[in-house]
Design a protein around this motif. Structure first.
Motif, short mmCIF file in Angstrom:
data_model
loop_
_atom_site.label_atom_id
_atom_site.label_comp_id
_atom_site.label_asym_id
_atom_site.label_seq_id
_atom_site.Cartn_x
_atom_site.Cartn_y
_atom_site.Cartn_z
N LEU A 1 11.67 16.46 -19.14
CA LEU A 1 10.68 16.60 -18.07
C LEU A 1 9.55 15.60 -18.24
CD1 LEU A 1 9.60 18.22 -15.61
CD2 LEU A 1 8.36 19.61 -17.27
N LEU A 2 9.07 15.45 -19.46
CA LEU A 2 7.96 14.52 -19.70
C LEU A 2 8.38 13.08 -19.43
CD1 LEU A 2 6.44 16.23 -22.86
CD2 LEU A 2 5.65 16.39 -20.48
N ARG A 3 9.62 12.72 -19.79
CA ARG A 3 10.12 11.36 -19.50
C ARG A 3 10.27 11.16 -18.00
NH1 ARG A 3 13.85 12.71 -23.51
NH2 ARG A 3 15.47 12.95 -21.94
N VAL A 4 10.92 12.11 -17.34
CA VAL A 4 11.16 12.00 -15.89
C VAL A 4 9.83 12.01 -15.14
CG1 VAL A 4 12.11 13.22 -13.89
CG2 VAL A 4 13.50 12.92 -15.93
N GLY A 5 8.90 12.84 -15.59
CA GLY A 5 7.60 12.91 -14.92
C GLY A 5 6.86 11.59 -14.98
N ASP A 6 6.83 11.00 -16.16
CA ASP A 6 6.16 9.71 -16.31
C ASP A 6 6.82 8.64 -15.43
OD1 ASP A 6 4.22 7.97 -17.69
OD2 ASP A 6 6.02 7.06 -18.55
N ARG A 7 8.14 8.60 -15.48
CA ARG A 7 8.89 7.63 -14.70
C ARG A 7 8.69 7.84 -13.20
NH1 ARG A 7 13.63 8.44 -17.38
NH2 ARG A 7 13.03 7.20 -19.13
N SER A 8 8.69 9.09 -12.77
CA SER A 8 8.56 9.41 -11.34
C SER A 8 7.19 9.04 -10.81
CB SER A 8 8.81 10.91 -11.11
OG SER A 8 10.12 11.26 -11.45
N ILE A 9 6.16 9.36 -11.58
CA ILE A 9 4.79 9.03 -11.13
C ILE A 9 4.61 7.53 -11.02
CG2 ILE A 9 2.37 9.08 -11.84
CD1 ILE A 9 2.93 11.96 -12.83
N HIS A 10 5.10 6.79 -12.01
CA HIS A 10 5.00 5.33 -11.93
C HIS A 10 5.81 4.78 -10.77
CE1 HIS A 10 3.33 5.74 -16.00
NE2 HIS A 10 2.63 4.69 -15.63
N ALA A 11 6.96 5.34 -10.51
CA ALA A 11 7.81 4.85 -9.42
C ALA A 11 7.15 5.06 -8.07
CB ALA A 11 9.17 5.54 -9.45
N ILE A 12 6.50 6.20 -7.86
CA ILE A 12 5.87 6.43 -6.56
C ILE A 12 4.63 5.56 -6.39
CG2 ILE A 12 4.32 8.39 -6.95
CD1 ILE A 12 5.67 9.62 -4.41
N TRP A 13 3.88 5.32 -7.48
CA TRP A 13 2.75 4.40 -7.39
C TRP A 13 3.24 2.98 -7.12
CZ3 TRP A 13 -1.49 6.17 -5.92
CH2 TRP A 13 -2.08 7.30 -6.45
N ASP A 14 4.36 2.58 -7.74
CA ASP A 14 4.93 1.26 -7.49
C ASP A 14 5.38 1.15 -6.03
OD1 ASP A 14 4.46 0.57 -10.10
OD2 ASP A 14 6.56 0.80 -10.73
N LEU A 15 5.97 2.22 -5.50
CA LEU A 15 6.39 2.26 -4.10
C LEU A 15 5.19 2.10 -3.19
CD1 LEU A 15 8.78 2.76 -2.15
CD2 LEU A 15 8.21 5.20 -2.29
N GLU A 16 4.10 2.77 -3.53
CA GLU A 16 2.87 2.66 -2.75
C GLU A 16 2.33 1.24 -2.80
OE1 GLU A 16 -0.28 3.64 -0.33
OE2 GLU A 16 1.49 4.83 -0.77
N ASP A 17 2.38 0.59 -3.95
CA ASP A 17 1.90 -0.79 -4.08
C ASP A 17 2.72 -1.74 -3.21
OD1 ASP A 17 -0.04 0.00 -5.86
OD2 ASP A 17 1.06 -0.63 -7.64
N VAL A 18 4.02 -1.50 -3.13
CA VAL A 18 4.90 -2.37 -2.33
C VAL A 18 4.66 -2.15 -0.85
CG1 VAL A 18 7.32 -2.77 -1.70
CG2 VAL A 18 6.68 -2.58 -4.10
N SER A 19 4.47 -0.87 -0.44
CA SER A 19 4.36 -0.56 0.98
C SER A 19 2.96 -0.81 1.52
CB SER A 19 4.77 0.89 1.24
OG SER A 19 3.87 1.76 0.62
N GLY A 20 2.02 -0.95 0.64
CA GLY A 20 0.81 -1.35 1.17
C GLY A 20 -0.47 -0.80 1.01
#
Length: 127
Positions: free
Chosen positions: A108-127
């Motif tokens: 859970l801690l690994r997936v949580g860290d990865r998921s939060i970073h992925a959504i922030w990265d998605l936000e950075d790409v989309s704008g």
């Protein structure tokens, strides 16, 4: 009797349900939905930190409530994998199997860290 060992993947990708984000945007409007996603990510970060602290201290008294909040926020913003793994940890918490709990909580801690970073990265790409 033979022991069964399950190998858990360490490089599991974060999975999102974009339909959930679309529903949130339709319900709240784009600006309010973006704000809600940001708040949910902040709450998820705090919950993950609290769960890590429970793991280190061995105090599982508050874990049920923390996990319920984590699953709720993850589902709210479409973090499907995080919600599923959070539910898995909740199930292990109540199973009385400390090894399964330790393994799923680490996941859970690994997936949580990865998921939060992925959504922030998605936000950075989309704008």
């Amino acid at each position: 009797m033979t022991a069964v060992v399950t190998m858990l993947p360490l490089g599991e990708p974060a999975r999102f349900n974009p339909g959930q984000l679309e529903k949130l945007c339709e319900k709240l409007g784009d600006l309010r939905a973006e704000t809600e996603v940001a708040h949910a990510l902040d709450r998820l970060s705090v919950l993950l930190d609290d769960l890590a602290r429970c793991r280190r201290s061995g105090d599982h008294a508050d874990m049920g409530a923390l996990l319920a909040a984590l699953v709720h926020d993850a589902q709210l913003i479409g973090m499907a994998t995080l919600a599923r793994v959070g539910q898995d940890v909740h199930d292990c918490l109540h199973s009385g199997d400390p090894t399964a709990l330790a393994a799923t909580l680490a996941r859970l801690l690994r997936v949580g860290d990865r998921s939060i970073h992925a959504i922030w990265d998605l936000e950075d790409v989309s704008g």
